[in-house]
Design a protein around this motif. Sequence first.
Motif, PDB file in Angstrom:
ATOM      1  N   ILE A 131       0.747  -1.027  -0.155  1.00  0.00           N
ATOM      2  CA  ILE A 131       0.284   0.281  -0.040  1.00  0.00           C
ATOM      3  C   ILE A 131       0.916   1.478   0.028  1.00  0.00           C
ATOM      4  O   ILE A 131       0.268   2.524  -0.657  1.00  0.00           O
ATOM      5  N   TRP A 146       2.947   1.666  -3.245  1.00  0.00           N
ATOM      6  CA  TRP A 146       1.476   2.866  -4.171  1.00  0.00           C
ATOM      7  C   TRP A 146       1.824   3.941  -3.864  1.00  0.00           C
ATOM      8  O   TRP A 146       1.672   4.872  -4.615  1.00  0.00           O
ATOM      9  N   LEU A 179      -9.342   3.616  -0.391  1.00  0.00           N
ATOM     10  CA  LEU A 179      -8.281   2.408  -0.462  1.00  0.00           C
ATOM     11  C   LEU A 179      -8.230   1.232  -1.557  1.00  0.00           C
ATOM     12  O   LEU A 179      -8.042   0.662  -2.043  1.00  0.00           O
ATOM     13  N   ASP A 198      -8.978   4.892  -8.175  1.00  0.00           N
ATOM     14  CA  ASP A 198      -7.548   4.420  -8.226  1.00  0.00           C
ATOM     15  C   ASP A 198      -6.696   3.297  -7.821  1.00  0.00           C
ATOM     16  O   ASP A 198      -5.551   3.143  -8.854  1.00  0.00           O
ATOM     17  N   THR A 199      -7.239   2.226  -7.556  1.00  0.00           N
ATOM     18  CA  THR A 199      -7.108   0.873  -6.637  1.00  0.00           C
ATOM     19  C   THR A 199      -7.300  -0.073  -7.606  1.00  0.00           C
ATOM     20  O   THR A 199      -6.515  -1.264  -6.928  1.00  0.00           O
ATOM     21  N   GLU A 217      -4.784  -2.395  -7.931  1.00  0.00           N
ATOM     22  CA  GLU A 217      -3.423  -3.124  -7.345  1.00  0.00           C
ATOM     23  C   GLU A 217      -3.594  -3.999  -6.979  1.00  0.00           C
ATOM     24  O   GLU A 217      -4.823  -4.080  -6.841  1.00  0.00           O
ATOM     25  N   HIS A 269      -6.387  -4.318  -3.907  1.00  0.00           N
ATOM     26  CA  HIS A 269      -7.919  -3.343  -4.484  1.00  0.00           C
ATOM     27  C   HIS A 269      -8.866  -4.937  -3.636  1.00  0.00           C
ATOM     28  O   HIS A 269      -8.122  -6.226  -3.978  1.00  0.00           O
TER      29      HIS A 269
END
Lengths: 166, 224
Positions: A101, A104, A120, A125-126, A129, A132
Motif C-alpha cells: 500500500i 503505491w 483504498l 484509483d486502486t 492494485e 484492491h
Amino acid sequence: MAMSFEWPLQPNVDTRQKQLAAWCSLVLSFCRLHKQSSMTVMEAQESPLFNNVKLQRKLPVESIQIVLEELRKKGNLEWLDKSKSSFLIMWRRPEEWGKLIYQWVSRSGQNNSVFTLYELTNGEDTEDEEFHGLDEATLLRALQALQQEHKAEIITVSDGRGVKFF
Amino acid sequence: FFRWISTKIHFSFQAFEDLSKLMIKAKEMVELSKSIANKIKDKQGDITEDETIRFKSYLLSMGIANPVTRETYGSGTQYHMQLAKQLAGILQVPLEERGGIMSLTEVYCLVNRARGMELLSPEDLVNACKMLEALKLPLRLRVFDSGVMVIELQSHKEEEMVASALETVSEKGSLTSEEFAKLVGMSVLLAKERLLLAEKMGHLCRDDSVEGLRFYPNLFMTQS
C-alpha cells in the motif's frame, strides 16, 4: 512413541516441518482463492480444505489446531476470540500488505494525503492494485503495521475511519 | 576345598527337586553362590585358572550367575567369549542365507535347535552377542531404536538396504510392513525395522490410519 493412531504428523522432524509447511501453504492458497478472510474452526473442519470427500479422509481437529497455530506463529492468522473458535486468515501478512500500500502511495506521489478505508480498497484509483478488494480487518492491520513505522496514521473521518500517509 | 563345595552343591540339588522348597532356598542359593565365588577369589593362588574357568562355567550352566565378574558391554566371562566365537561359526551361513541379518529371537531358536542339549539361556545369548564386536568377529549385535535386537554380518549395511527398500516402495506406490515383508522375503519384524530406518533417514514418510501403517516415498522432501 505416545502418538494416537489418529495423529498424522510425521515422526521424522525434517519431514514434519515440510508437512506443516505444505498444510499452511494449502490453507493460504485456499483462502486466497475463495476470498475468505475469516473462518470458524468448525467451518474449517467441514470445508474441502480439511475434509476430502473423495478420499473420505478428514484431518482430525487436533491436527487442524496445530496447522492453525503454525499459521499464527508465521503471522498469517489471528484469533478473533478468546476461545479460539474463529480466526482471521491473511494470505499475505499485514506487514507485507502495508508495504504494498505504501509503495503505491509513494509511487503515485500521494504522501501526506488522506484516504478513507473504502477508497483504498474499492476506489477506482486502486483497481489495478493487489490490495484492491482487501477485507477491512486485514486492511486495518496492514495500516496499523505502517503506523508502527510512523508511515501512516489511522484517523476518524466523517462516516468511519481513514488513514493519513506520511 | 572342592569336597567342601561338592557337599554344598549336593544340598542344592536337593533343593531343585522340590520347586516350592527351591523358592525358600532361593535366598540361600544366592548366598551360597556368592560365598563360593568369594572363596574362589580368595583361593586364587591354590586353584589353577583352568579349574576356575571350568567351575564358573559349571555354575553358569546351573543357572547361577557369577557375581564376581559383572558382565559389562565389551567385557564378560571366558564362557561368554567362547560362546561368542562359537556363535560366529554357527551363524555365518544362516546369516548369508537370510540376507545378512537375523533377529535375536531367530538366532536363539536356531542355535538352541542345533545344540539340542545344554540349551542357552536368553541372557547368555545376549551377553555373548554383546562381545561379538569387541572380539572382532565377523558379526555384530545391533539394537534398533524400537529396542529390537538383531545380529548382522559385519559386511551387511542396513543403510544401503534402505535405498533398495525405497525403490520397492516407489514401484508399488505405498506399502505396509506386511506387504513389504512378503515382497522381499523377510520377516515382518525386520521388514518393519527397515522401513522405519528409511523413514528416519527421510526417504519414506508414513500414513498412520485405522487401516494400518503405510509407508510412502517421502515426496515432502523430494518435491518442494
